[in-house]
Design an enzyme around this catalytic site. Sequence first.
Site, PDB file in Angstrom:
ATOM      1  N   CYS A  16       0.838  -1.211   0.000  1.00  0.00           N
ATOM      2  CA  CYS A  16       0.000   0.000   0.000  1.00  0.00           C
ATOM      3  C   CYS A  16       0.864   1.248   0.000  1.00  0.00           C
ATOM      4  O   CYS A  16       2.084   1.184  -0.035  1.00  0.00           O
ATOM      5  CB  CYS A  16      -0.882   0.016   1.231  1.00  0.00           C
ATOM      6  SG  CYS A  16      -1.742  -1.535   1.480  1.00  0.00           S
TER       7      CYS A  16
HETATM    8  N1  GLN Z   1      -0.359  -7.277   2.983  1.00  0.00           N
HETATM    9  C1  GLN Z   1      -1.252  -6.186   2.863  1.00  0.00           C
HETATM   10  C2  GLN Z   1      -2.684  -6.630   2.811  1.00  0.00           C
HETATM   11  O1  GLN Z   1      -3.045  -7.396   1.961  1.00  0.00           O
HETATM   12  C3  GLN Z   1      -0.923  -5.447   1.589  1.00  0.00           C
HETATM   13  C4  GLN Z   1      -1.372  -4.059   1.626  1.00  0.00           C
HETATM   14  C5  GLN Z   1      -0.346  -3.243   2.365  1.00  0.00           C
HETATM   15  O2  GLN Z   1       0.777  -2.975   1.879  1.00  0.00           O
HETATM   16  N2  GLN Z   1      -0.696  -2.928   3.563  1.00  0.00           N
HETATM   17  O3  GLN Z   1      -3.459  -6.247   3.622  1.00  0.00           O
END
Ligand code: GLN
Length: 231
Positions: free
Chosen positions: A2
Amino acid sequence: MCRHLGWLGEPRSVASLVLDPLYGLLVQSYSPRRQKHGLMNADGWGVGFFDEDAAPRRWRSAAPLWGDASFASVAPVLRSGCVVAAVRSASVGMPIEASASAPFSDGRWLLSHNGLVDRAVLPASAAAESTNDSALLAALIFERGLDALGDTIHEIAAADPNARLNILAGNGSELRATTWGDTLFLLRRDEGVVLASEPFDDHEDWQEIPDRHLVAVTDSRVDLTALKGSE
Ligand code: GLN
């Protein structure tokens, strides 16, 4: 992966931070400039801020930020001196729902995770708001306390060496952040401080925070500490 953004300083509108900048989170939702993992951030968004009584308020969605006309209409009159906002690119296999979008909250803190961590290394938590890695990680950080943020990140990184663990948290009077595997930039202004995954404009004052660091912002003071394991 994100993109997230935090503000600590004079009260200002959420729109001025998230929607108005040339390359703000709105543009980053469909065309981020520095994102290494994922092409866009269309799997939801969240904006959190503190009201006059220092209570956290959140507006989250599982839909793309660019399509939310109601938020765009109200954001110019939402004002706060402490804001934590994010746009989400869900990792493979993670649920897409508003409760999986940052910022997460424990009632006092707002927290965003930019990254990926193996859910097998995170304890199950009844307090987690969703089942995605970021929600589980947020629940663990809240349980351990934000004063232990650096230790918690170090411990998770040791358990999952491929983890990317950029955290951004705010409690109304302070921002805390970590860099562990992704970018974070700092912009100091007389009115306050911005922390952001990537600069929201081309001003030359943006400073890149080195990887594997802990950042603490209080008033206009910014403290940077190398995290353990950052040799
Ligand atoms: N691992 C996170 C999710 O799927 C990916 C999004 C982020 O970078 N927070 O919630």
